[in-house]
Scaffold this motif. Structure first.
Motif, PDB file in Angstrom:
ATOM      1  N   ARG A   1      -0.714  -4.324  12.446  1.00 38.77           N
ATOM      2  CA  ARG A   1      -0.962  -5.647  11.857  1.00 38.77           C
ATOM      3  C   ARG A   1      -1.647  -5.541  10.504  1.00 38.77           C
ATOM      4  O   ARG A   1      -1.658  -6.490   9.733  1.00 38.77           O
ATOM      5  N   GLN A   2      -2.230  -4.377  10.193  1.00 36.00           N
ATOM      6  CA  GLN A   2      -2.904  -4.200   8.915  1.00 36.00           C
ATOM      7  C   GLN A   2      -1.953  -3.813   7.800  1.00 36.00           C
ATOM      8  O   GLN A   2      -2.316  -3.840   6.637  1.00 36.00           O
ATOM      9  N   TYR A   3      -0.726  -3.429   8.124  1.00 33.50           N
ATOM     10  CA  TYR A   3       0.204  -2.960   7.115  1.00 33.50           C
ATOM     11  C   TYR A   3       0.824  -4.129   6.372  1.00 33.50           C
ATOM     12  O   TYR A   3       1.393  -5.035   6.957  1.00 33.50           O
ATOM     13  N   ASP A   4       0.694  -4.086   5.062  1.00 34.54           N
ATOM     14  CA  ASP A   4       1.317  -5.075   4.188  1.00 34.54           C
ATOM     15  C   ASP A   4       2.317  -4.307   3.325  1.00 34.54           C
ATOM     16  O   ASP A   4       1.913  -3.474   2.506  1.00 34.54           O
ATOM     17  N   PRO A   5       3.606  -4.522   3.514  1.00 33.96           N
ATOM     18  CA  PRO A   5       4.588  -3.736   2.762  1.00 33.96           C
ATOM     19  C   PRO A   5       4.395  -3.835   1.258  1.00 33.96           C
ATOM     20  O   PRO A   5       4.595  -2.858   0.543  1.00 33.96           O
ATOM     21  N   ARG A   6       3.971  -4.986   0.771  1.00 34.94           N
ATOM     22  CA  ARG A   6       3.763  -5.126  -0.675  1.00 34.94           C
ATOM     23  C   ARG A   6       2.647  -4.206  -1.152  1.00 34.94           C
ATOM     24  O   ARG A   6       2.748  -3.572  -2.190  1.00 34.94           O
TER      25      ARG A   6
END
Length: 149
Positions: free
Chosen positions: A69-74
């Motif tokens: 849930r912490q991963y932001d692709p941007r």
């Protein structure tokens, strides 16, 4: 734990008493308690088995860091692109004609620093080389390469 607040839990308990009745409710409550104990035992067993197989390194893993849930692709793409830019923009050490790094002007002394600064300013102010652009004459067709299309 399951997204149930206090009021919903009370409503579920009242519904359980109404549906099951006071005679069967203790039996189902004991079955639920047994199920919870069994699930905890299984989770503890799986944790111990993992610790035995992986070793003591498992305690050093920061599990919050691996939370998907912490991963932001941007953000990931931005960091990856900026890493490449930082490596490309980093200045290379200056080398003299002998191939050895050049001493900085400040280390050589104030007089050398002044001379080097003036030379650097002269080099920086020279205009860049001009590239000559060839233009087609009026009415001339542009070159066409059959293999390029």
């Amino acid at each position: 734990m399951f997204g149930i607040n206090g009021y919903e839990l009370i409503v579920l308990a009242i519904l359980a008493v109404a549906v099951l009745g006071p005679e069967r409710l203790p039996e189902y409550a004991s079955q639920l308690a047994r199920l919870v104990r069994e699930l905890r035992r299984m989770a503890t067993g799986a944790r111990e088995q993992l610790r035995e197989e992986v070793g003591p390194e498992i305690d050093e893993v920061d599990w919050r860091k691996l939370d998907p849930r912490q991963y932001d692709p941007r953000r990931i793409i931005k960091e990856a692109l900026l890493d490449d830019i930082e490596e490309a923009v980093r200045p290379a050490p200056r080398q003299g004609t002998s191939g050895h790094p050049v001493r900085t002007p400040a280390a050589a002394g104030p007089a050398a620093a002044a001379v080097a600064t003036g030379a650097a300013a002269a080099v920086q102010t020279s205009p860049p080389p001009v590239q000559r652009i060839e233009r087609l004459a009026a009415g001339e067709t542009a070159p066409f390469d059959v293999e390029a299309t």
